[in-house]
Design an enzyme around this catalytic site. Structure first.
Site, short mmCIF file in Angstrom:
data_model
loop_
_atom_site.label_atom_id
_atom_site.label_comp_id
_atom_site.label_asym_id
_atom_site.label_seq_id
_atom_site.Cartn_x
_atom_site.Cartn_y
_atom_site.Cartn_z
N CYS A 121 -5.92 -3.23 -5.81
CA CYS A 121 -6.14 -1.81 -5.52
C CYS A 121 -6.42 -0.96 -6.77
O CYS A 121 -7.01 0.12 -6.67
CB CYS A 121 -4.94 -1.25 -4.76
SG CYS A 121 -3.37 -1.73 -5.47
N HIS A 167 -4.41 5.81 -6.38
CA HIS A 167 -4.22 5.41 -7.77
C HIS A 167 -5.17 6.24 -8.64
O HIS A 167 -6.38 6.24 -8.43
CB HIS A 167 -4.55 3.92 -7.95
CG HIS A 167 -3.57 2.99 -7.30
ND1 HIS A 167 -2.39 3.39 -6.72
CD2 HIS A 167 -3.60 1.62 -7.17
CE1 HIS A 167 -1.74 2.33 -6.24
NE2 HIS A 167 -2.46 1.24 -6.50
P1 NAP Z 1 4.14 -5.58 2.81
O1 NAP Z 1 4.19 -4.21 3.35
O2 NAP Z 1 5.33 -6.13 2.12
O3 NAP Z 1 3.73 -6.60 4.02
C1 NAP Z 1 3.76 -8.00 3.87
C2 NAP Z 1 3.34 -8.71 5.14
O4 NAP Z 1 3.48 -10.14 4.92
C3 NAP Z 1 4.20 -8.37 6.36
O5 NAP Z 1 3.40 -8.39 7.53
C4 NAP Z 1 5.20 -9.53 6.41
O6 NAP Z 1 5.70 -9.80 7.72
C5 NAP Z 1 4.32 -10.69 5.98
N1 NAP Z 1 5.13 -11.78 5.43
C6 NAP Z 1 6.10 -11.72 4.48
N2 NAP Z 1 6.65 -12.94 4.29
C7 NAP Z 1 6.03 -13.79 5.15
C8 NAP Z 1 6.15 -15.17 5.44
N3 NAP Z 1 7.05 -15.94 4.82
N4 NAP Z 1 5.33 -15.71 6.38
C9 NAP Z 1 4.41 -14.95 7.03
N5 NAP Z 1 4.25 -13.61 6.81
C10 NAP Z 1 5.05 -13.05 5.87
O7 NAP Z 1 2.93 -5.76 1.75
P2 NAP Z 1 1.53 -4.96 1.65
O8 NAP Z 1 1.64 -3.82 0.73
O9 NAP Z 1 1.01 -4.75 3.05
O10 NAP Z 1 0.63 -6.03 0.90
C11 NAP Z 1 0.14 -7.21 1.56
C12 NAP Z 1 -0.76 -7.98 0.61
O11 NAP Z 1 -1.86 -7.15 0.22
C13 NAP Z 1 -0.05 -8.39 -0.68
O12 NAP Z 1 -0.53 -9.65 -1.09
C14 NAP Z 1 -0.47 -7.29 -1.66
O13 NAP Z 1 -0.45 -7.72 -3.00
C15 NAP Z 1 -1.89 -7.00 -1.19
N6 NAP Z 1 -2.38 -5.64 -1.49
C16 NAP Z 1 -1.60 -4.53 -1.26
C17 NAP Z 1 -2.11 -3.25 -1.56
C18 NAP Z 1 -1.34 -1.97 -1.33
O14 NAP Z 1 -1.81 -0.91 -1.78
N7 NAP Z 1 -0.18 -1.99 -0.65
C19 NAP Z 1 -3.40 -3.15 -2.07
C20 NAP Z 1 -4.16 -4.30 -2.28
C21 NAP Z 1 -3.63 -5.52 -1.99
P3 NAP Z 1 7.18 -9.27 8.20
O15 NAP Z 1 7.00 -7.81 8.50
O16 NAP Z 1 7.41 -10.08 9.43
O17 NAP Z 1 8.13 -9.52 7.10
#
Ligand code: NAP
Length: 349
Positions: free
Chosen positions: A148, A241
């Site tokens: 991001c 950001h």
């Molecule tokens: P998040 O809110 O922590 O969500 C994580 C997701 O992964 C949830 O749906 C969670 O499910 C699932 N998960 C966690 N452990 C798991 C497991 N063992 N098996 C299967 N599913 C699992 O994170 P996020 O901010 O959405 O980010 C998600 C990804 O996108 C990350 O790799 C992050 O680096 C990337 N990203 C994020 C952003 C941002 O601005 N937030 C920007 C670019 C990229 P449960 O709810 O069931 O735990």
């Protein structure tokens, strides 16, 4: 046109919720399948998900069951926003099983045969999936979007690289808390504070920027021939950001030349009229105190990069500020635009 059914891996997270919301009225895609961890599996989406967006949870997703992240019942096209601890293996498993995985996670971004894509910047890199399918013997594929923080930087650099050539780039970020997922940082760590460390972020920005602006030659990406240094900080902003950027260019230019290069910047998604493409990918603000996340983060539905404060730099040549929405253009919106480009270019047929 009949809509294409899609799935979401990591549907309950911050980025997963953005996918559900952005896909609600999408003209080409519709959500048919949701998956998350075993903590969520077996419940309806409304039960499993702690919905944190201002817009209401779409009715179409509310009663969908949340499944485990296993291929089989999922549609061919899946958007992925899984925790990076599990994303690497799960995405490979889905691609191996024939799914087109359009991912947000960092795990495969730097794999030499995986496209790291910004449709306005390097649409030609999409052809890497042919190398990927051939070498890995997969029926499906993985395509990724950048971190991001990288996306706003690279959107603003792309017209400069194309017009003047880049030599050196310095970037200092002020990154929103939503970038850390939900629930994110403890409030006592971030309130009234700036945290000058985000694990792995600076390295990601430095290497992804050079891959994105690299040339695609004979089935390989040659990394961009310029130096990038990133300082990444977390600040108490909800979304968006903000980045302070300094650049040295390879050919002579003026402040007005940079502004003209940004204003004239139009690319493949705009030519193809992709549904999520911003009409103007880069917006130049002329006020001396813009862009600001509070006022500018939703420009072009969160898909544009907003730049401003361009001026000479006594150390490098020019300096300016850029702003980009981290969970839209930096995550779910970026992946959606990647999938739209893939559809328009025949990669989903
Ligand atoms: P998040 O809110 O922590 O969500 C994580 C997701 O992964 C949830 O749906 C969670 O499910 C699932 N998960 C966690 N452990 C798991 C497991 N063992 N098996 C299967 N599913 C699992 O994170 P996020 O901010 O959405 O980010 C998600 C990804 O996108 C990350 O790799 C992050 O680096 C990337 N990203 C994020 C952003 C941002 O601005 N937030 C920007 C670019 C990229 P449960 O709810 O069931 O735990």
């Amino acid at each position: 046109m009949r809509k294409i059914e899609v799935g979401i891996l990591g549907a309950t997270g911050m980025v997963g919720q953005r996918f559900v919301s952005l896909l609600e009225h999408h003209p080409w895609f519709e959500v048919a399948w949701l998956a998350a961890s075993e903590r969520s599996a077996g419940r309806t989406y409304a039960e499993a998900c702690n919905w944190r967006l201002r817009e209401p949870l779409p009715k179409t997703a509310r009663e969908l069951p949340v499944e485990e992240c296993k291929p089989g019942k999922a549609p061919q096209l899946v958007f992925a926003s899984l925790d990076s601890k599990v994303a690497g293996e799960v995405e490979k498993e889905f691609a191996h099983a024939g799914h087109v995985v359009v991912s947000n996670s960092s795990n495969h971004r730097m794999d030499p045969d995986v496209p790291l894509l910004i449709p306005e910047v390097n649409p030609e890199h999409l052809a890497l999936v042919r190398v990927q399918k051939h070498e890995r013997k997969w029926k499906g594929m993985i395509v990724t979007n950048p971190n991001c923080t990288t996306v706003g930087l690279v959107m603003s650099l792309a017209p400069l690289e194309k017009t003047f050539g880049l030599e050196k780039v310095m970037m200092t970020s002020m990154q929103a808390v939503s970038g850390a997922g939900y629930p994110g940082l403890p409030v006592l760590d971030i309130i009234g504070n700036v945290i000058p460390f985000i694990g792995g972020e600076e390295e990601k920005v430095e290497r992804e920027t050079r891959k994105l602006l690299g040339k695609f030659v004979d089935g390989h990406v040659l990394m961009g021939d310029f130096a990038v240094s990133a300082h990444c900080n977390r600040v108490l902003v909800e979304d968006g950001h903000t980045e302070s950027i300094s650049v040295s260019l390879r050919t002579k230019a003026t402040v007005e030349d940079l502004i003209e290069a940004w204003r004239k910047f139009h690319a493949r998604p705009q030519e193809l009229h992709l549904p999520s493409a911003p009409k103007h990918p880069i917006i130049v603000r002329e006020e001396r105190d813009r862009p600001q996340p509070k006022f500018d983060v939703w420009t072009e539905n969160g898909m544009a990069t907003v730049v401003g404060r361009v001026r000479p730099c006594p150390v490098l040549q020019f300096k300016y500020t850029a702003l980009s929405h981290n969970t839209i253009r930096g995550a779910a919106g970026a992946a959606l635009l990647n999938a739209e480009l893939m559809k328009a270019e025949g990669y989903l047929d």
